[in-house]
Design a protein around this motif. Sequence first.
Motif, PDB file in Angstrom:
ATOM      1  N   ALA A 163       5.633  12.710   1.296  1.00 49.42           N
ATOM      2  CA  ALA A 163       4.430  12.015   0.816  1.00 49.42           C
ATOM      3  C   ALA A 163       3.739  12.763  -0.327  1.00 49.42           C
ATOM      4  CB  ALA A 163       3.447  11.804   1.966  1.00 49.42           C
ATOM      5  N   GLU A 164       4.350  13.851  -0.802  1.00 43.44           N
ATOM      6  CA  GLU A 164       3.696  14.646  -1.848  1.00 43.44           C
ATOM      7  C   GLU A 164       3.477  13.829  -3.121  1.00 43.44           C
ATOM      8  OE1 GLU A 164       4.441  18.687  -4.500  1.00 43.44           O
ATOM      9  OE2 GLU A 164       5.469  18.469  -2.565  1.00 43.44           O
ATOM     10  N   ARG A 165       4.486  13.077  -3.534  1.00 42.22           N
ATOM     11  CA  ARG A 165       4.333  12.261  -4.748  1.00 42.22           C
ATOM     12  C   ARG A 165       3.296  11.160  -4.551  1.00 42.22           C
ATOM     13  NH1 ARG A 165       9.443  10.062  -7.644  1.00 42.22           N
ATOM     14  NH2 ARG A 165       7.774   9.461  -9.072  1.00 42.22           N
ATOM     15  N   LEU A 166       3.206  10.636  -3.333  1.00 41.48           N
ATOM     16  CA  LEU A 166       2.175   9.635  -3.041  1.00 41.48           C
ATOM     17  C   LEU A 166       0.793  10.271  -3.155  1.00 41.48           C
ATOM     18  CD1 LEU A 166       1.141   6.903  -2.035  1.00 41.48           C
ATOM     19  CD2 LEU A 166       1.555   7.689   0.315  1.00 41.48           C
ATOM     20  N   ARG A 167       0.619  11.456  -2.597  1.00 47.12           N
ATOM     21  CA  ARG A 167      -0.677  12.136  -2.693  1.00 47.12           C
ATOM     22  C   ARG A 167      -1.035  12.415  -4.152  1.00 47.12           C
ATOM     23  NH1 ARG A 167       1.639  14.990   1.745  1.00 47.12           N
ATOM     24  NH2 ARG A 167       2.127  16.771   0.401  1.00 47.12           N
ATOM     25  N   ASN A 168      -0.052  12.888  -4.907  1.00 45.01           N
ATOM     26  CA  ASN A 168      -0.305  13.150  -6.333  1.00 45.01           C
ATOM     27  C   ASN A 168      -0.723  11.877  -7.072  1.00 45.01           C
ATOM     28  OD1 ASN A 168       0.300  15.845  -6.048  1.00 45.01           O
ATOM     29  ND2 ASN A 168       2.403  15.656  -6.769  1.00 45.01           N
ATOM     30  N   TYR A 169      -0.057  10.778  -6.733  1.00 49.41           N
ATOM     31  CA  TYR A 169      -0.379   9.499  -7.374  1.00 49.41           C
ATOM     32  C   TYR A 169      -1.805   9.074  -7.021  1.00 49.41           C
ATOM     33  CZ  TYR A 169       0.039   4.722  -9.043  1.00 49.41           C
ATOM     34  OH  TYR A 169      -0.169   3.542  -9.714  1.00 49.41           O
ATOM     35  N   LEU A 170      -2.171   9.230  -5.752  1.00 48.83           N
ATOM     36  CA  LEU A 170      -3.523   8.851  -5.328  1.00 48.83           C
ATOM     37  C   LEU A 170      -4.574   9.734  -5.998  1.00 48.83           C
ATOM     38  CD1 LEU A 170      -2.857   8.213  -1.525  1.00 48.83           C
ATOM     39  CD2 LEU A 170      -3.271   6.489  -3.292  1.00 48.83           C
ATOM     40  N   GLU A 171      -4.254  11.016  -6.187  1.00 52.35           N
ATOM     41  CA  GLU A 171      -5.191  11.897  -6.891  1.00 52.35           C
ATOM     42  C   GLU A 171      -5.412  11.429  -8.330  1.00 52.35           C
ATOM     43  OE1 GLU A 171      -5.606  16.162  -6.507  1.00 52.35           O
ATOM     44  OE2 GLU A 171      -3.977  16.180  -5.044  1.00 52.35           O
ATOM     45  N   SER A 172      -4.379  10.844  -8.922  1.00 49.91           N
ATOM     46  CA  SER A 172      -4.509  10.346 -10.293  1.00 49.91           C
ATOM     47  C   SER A 172      -5.309   9.043 -10.352  1.00 49.91           C
ATOM     48  CB  SER A 172      -3.125  10.130 -10.916  1.00 49.91           C
ATOM     49  OG  SER A 172      -2.487   8.987 -10.363  1.00 49.91           O
ATOM     50  N   GLN A 173      -5.453   8.364  -9.213  1.00 50.59           N
ATOM     51  CA  GLN A 173      -6.129   7.059  -9.179  1.00 50.59           C
ATOM     52  C   GLN A 173      -7.576   7.146  -8.682  1.00 50.59           C
ATOM     53  OE1 GLN A 173      -4.473   4.160 -10.328  1.00 50.59           O
ATOM     54  NE2 GLN A 173      -3.090   5.787 -10.983  1.00 50.59           N
ATOM     55  N   PHE A 174      -7.908   8.175  -7.924  1.00 50.22           N
ATOM     56  CA  PHE A 174      -9.238   8.273  -7.313  1.00 50.22           C
ATOM     57  C   PHE A 174      -9.864   9.625  -7.634  1.00 50.22           C
ATOM     58  CE2 PHE A 174      -6.791   5.380  -4.581  1.00 50.22           C
ATOM     59  CZ  PHE A 174      -7.621   4.271  -4.571  1.00 50.22           C
ATOM     60  N   ASN A 175     -11.147   9.608  -7.984  1.00 50.79           N
ATOM     61  CA  ASN A 175     -11.815  10.882  -8.274  1.00 50.79           C
ATOM     62  C   ASN A 175     -12.582  11.430  -7.080  1.00 50.79           C
ATOM     63  OD1 ASN A 175     -14.236   9.444  -8.139  1.00 50.79           O
ATOM     64  ND2 ASN A 175     -14.704   9.605 -10.332  1.00 50.79           N
ATOM     65  N   TYR A 176     -12.715  10.624  -6.020  1.00 58.37           N
ATOM     66  CA  TYR A 176     -13.370  11.112  -4.805  1.00 58.37           C
ATOM     67  C   TYR A 176     -12.467  10.820  -3.604  1.00 58.37           C
ATOM     68  CZ  TYR A 176     -16.707  12.082  -1.117  1.00 58.37           C
ATOM     69  OH  TYR A 176     -17.320  12.606  -0.009  1.00 58.37           O
ATOM     70  N   ILE A 177     -12.021  11.882  -2.963  1.00 55.69           N
ATOM     71  CA  ILE A 177     -11.174  11.783  -1.769  1.00 55.69           C
ATOM     72  C   ILE A 177     -11.850  12.572  -0.663  1.00 55.69           C
ATOM     73  CG2 ILE A 177      -8.922  12.349  -0.752  1.00 55.69           C
ATOM     74  CD1 ILE A 177      -7.782  12.170  -3.655  1.00 55.69           C
ATOM     75  N   GLU A 178     -12.074  11.918   0.458  1.00 52.22           N
ATOM     76  CA  GLU A 178     -12.691  12.616   1.594  1.00 52.22           C
ATOM     77  C   GLU A 178     -11.776  12.507   2.815  1.00 52.22           C
ATOM     78  OE1 GLU A 178     -16.966  12.315   2.284  1.00 52.22           O
ATOM     79  OE2 GLU A 178     -16.546  11.937   4.422  1.00 52.22           O
ATOM     80  N   ILE A 179     -11.507  13.637   3.411  1.00 50.47           N
ATOM     81  CA  ILE A 179     -10.648  13.713   4.594  1.00 50.47           C
ATOM     82  C   ILE A 179     -11.505  14.134   5.774  1.00 50.47           C
ATOM     83  CG2 ILE A 179      -8.689  14.923   5.648  1.00 50.47           C
ATOM     84  CD1 ILE A 179      -7.831  15.415   2.586  1.00 50.47           C
ATOM     85  N   THR A 180     -11.359  13.440   6.881  1.00 53.68           N
ATOM     86  CA  THR A 180     -12.091  13.776   8.102  1.00 53.68           C
ATOM     87  C   THR A 180     -11.099  14.053   9.218  1.00 53.68           C
ATOM     88  OG1 THR A 180     -13.890  12.289   7.435  1.00 53.68           O
ATOM     89  CG2 THR A 180     -13.846  13.001   9.746  1.00 53.68           C
ATOM     90  N   THR A 181     -11.261  15.212   9.863  1.00 53.85           N
ATOM     91  CA  THR A 181     -10.397  15.571  10.990  1.00 53.85           C
ATOM     92  C   THR A 181     -11.275  15.921  12.189  1.00 53.85           C
ATOM     93  OG1 THR A 181     -10.278  17.928  10.426  1.00 53.85           O
ATOM     94  CG2 THR A 181      -8.641  16.474   9.421  1.00 53.85           C
TER      95      THR A 181
END
Length: 521
Positions: A163-181
């Motif tokens: 999923a690394e390429r997917l994560r990289n792609y999403l980083e290029s599309q969104f400027n705010y990413i929030e992860i909750t664990t």
Amino acid sequence: MNNKQSGSFYTPYELIKYMITKINKNFSMSILEPSFGDGRFMDELLHNNYKNITGIELFPEKIQDYKNRKNNVKLIHSDFIKFALKNNKKYDLIIGNPPYIAKKQLKQSERDTNSEILRYFNLSDNIFQNIWVSFVLGSLKLLKQNGIIYFVLPFEFLQVQYAERLRNYLESQFNYIEITTFEEKVFKEIEQDICLVYLTNKPKIRPSITYKTYDNINNMKLISSSKISRHKPLKKWSNSIINDKETSFLKELSKNYLKISELGEISPGIVTGANDYFILNKSIASKLLNTNSCLPIISKGALMPNLLIFKKEDLNELENTDKPTQLINLCNIKENDFSKELKLYLSNDIDKYNMKIRDRYKCRIRNRWFDVPIINNGDLMFFKRYNIYPKLVQNGANVYTTDIAYNIRLKEIYDAKSVAFCFYNSLTLALCEYNGRFYGGGVNELVPSEFKSLYIPYKKIKSKDIEHVDKMFRSGIDIESIINYVDKIVFENIDMKQIDILREIRKKYYKRRLKNNNEIS
């Protein structure tokens, strides 16, 4: 249709209520729930006065069940990926808990549909190993420019290689990413940890990944929060558990030391194709052939005791307790020279699934199916999977390993026992957590490239110190005491405050990976 087949593990209401509090109060915004299920996201959205909601569901009986309760809702019976490919309507918010179904469990027609959404984004088919990947991409296709995707996803999304390429792609599309664990498991019935992933674009902000940890879904007490903006794109989003300052510290300090890959040649161990068949205990192996034709081997990490130096006596102890330590090595023996017992053994190669071992891929591609390719052993053995702490052991018994370990054949300028000693320091162990990824039960793993990119503060160590640490391991002394002892010797010129930072970084990773394990201090 059971949970495993449908990939459905319904989201607890407490978690959904929290997610709804995170979205804006524009009650007329268009909302899509791509994996409707039993309608619990719809229930909570309607309860909070959101009206413009569409739900997609693959199974018609679930739609009918919900409409029997509430009739004034828009529900569409469809495969979501097909729906995403055919439709161009855009939504302000796409929210839900997509199914978790491995690629191998899908029909070929379903795989073909999922591949189509990857082609739409010009992404490699290698990314698609689970259907939640396609749900993320399908949602991205249907999202308005400044819309929000808010999903419950398996924790593996943050760290798995595919999923690394997917994560990289999403980083290029969104400027705010929030992860909750969460410190406590959300889905008690499965091993899978989950996270919440919130993706959007906010005006005039520096692109960032925020990582928050709460105690549990009932209390929602914030335990920690960190933010990454300087170190984007981030190879593994799971590493946003430490902030920019800590990440910079880890990387800058590493530059002062030796990279593991510089120590010498490193390779995985032997792949037998059938460990239980080709690796036997000494008493059984001696009945088949001269044990001089067997190679001493470690096939499981659990067989390696807690120690620093693996000696001949340690191997003898395993052999004397009937542990499987003998690899049948027939590569240089003609079949005419096989004993009757060996020929009989080779003719009976049926496994527990009633399949012939010779038909397994690794075996059938060999000239002789029973000739196991031998990979050179090493001066040191690193066991790629671990629970509490990783194991790097000096190979004093000259044993081989299966591919559960990486074998290091050192350059002449390095001393194997000193390397093993120096490995157990706060920096290298923190990097093991940073570079690796963990699975159900908290087991961490480093693939070869991740192991090779570790750094180690190598120096020649006095024999008395090496012997002392070996005794500490064998005596069951706790790992933190061992690390403290090693730190004092290998970090002579480092301020104690810096070592404390390394320990705090490592503790963050340990607490997340091992949950409430009381071996973490």
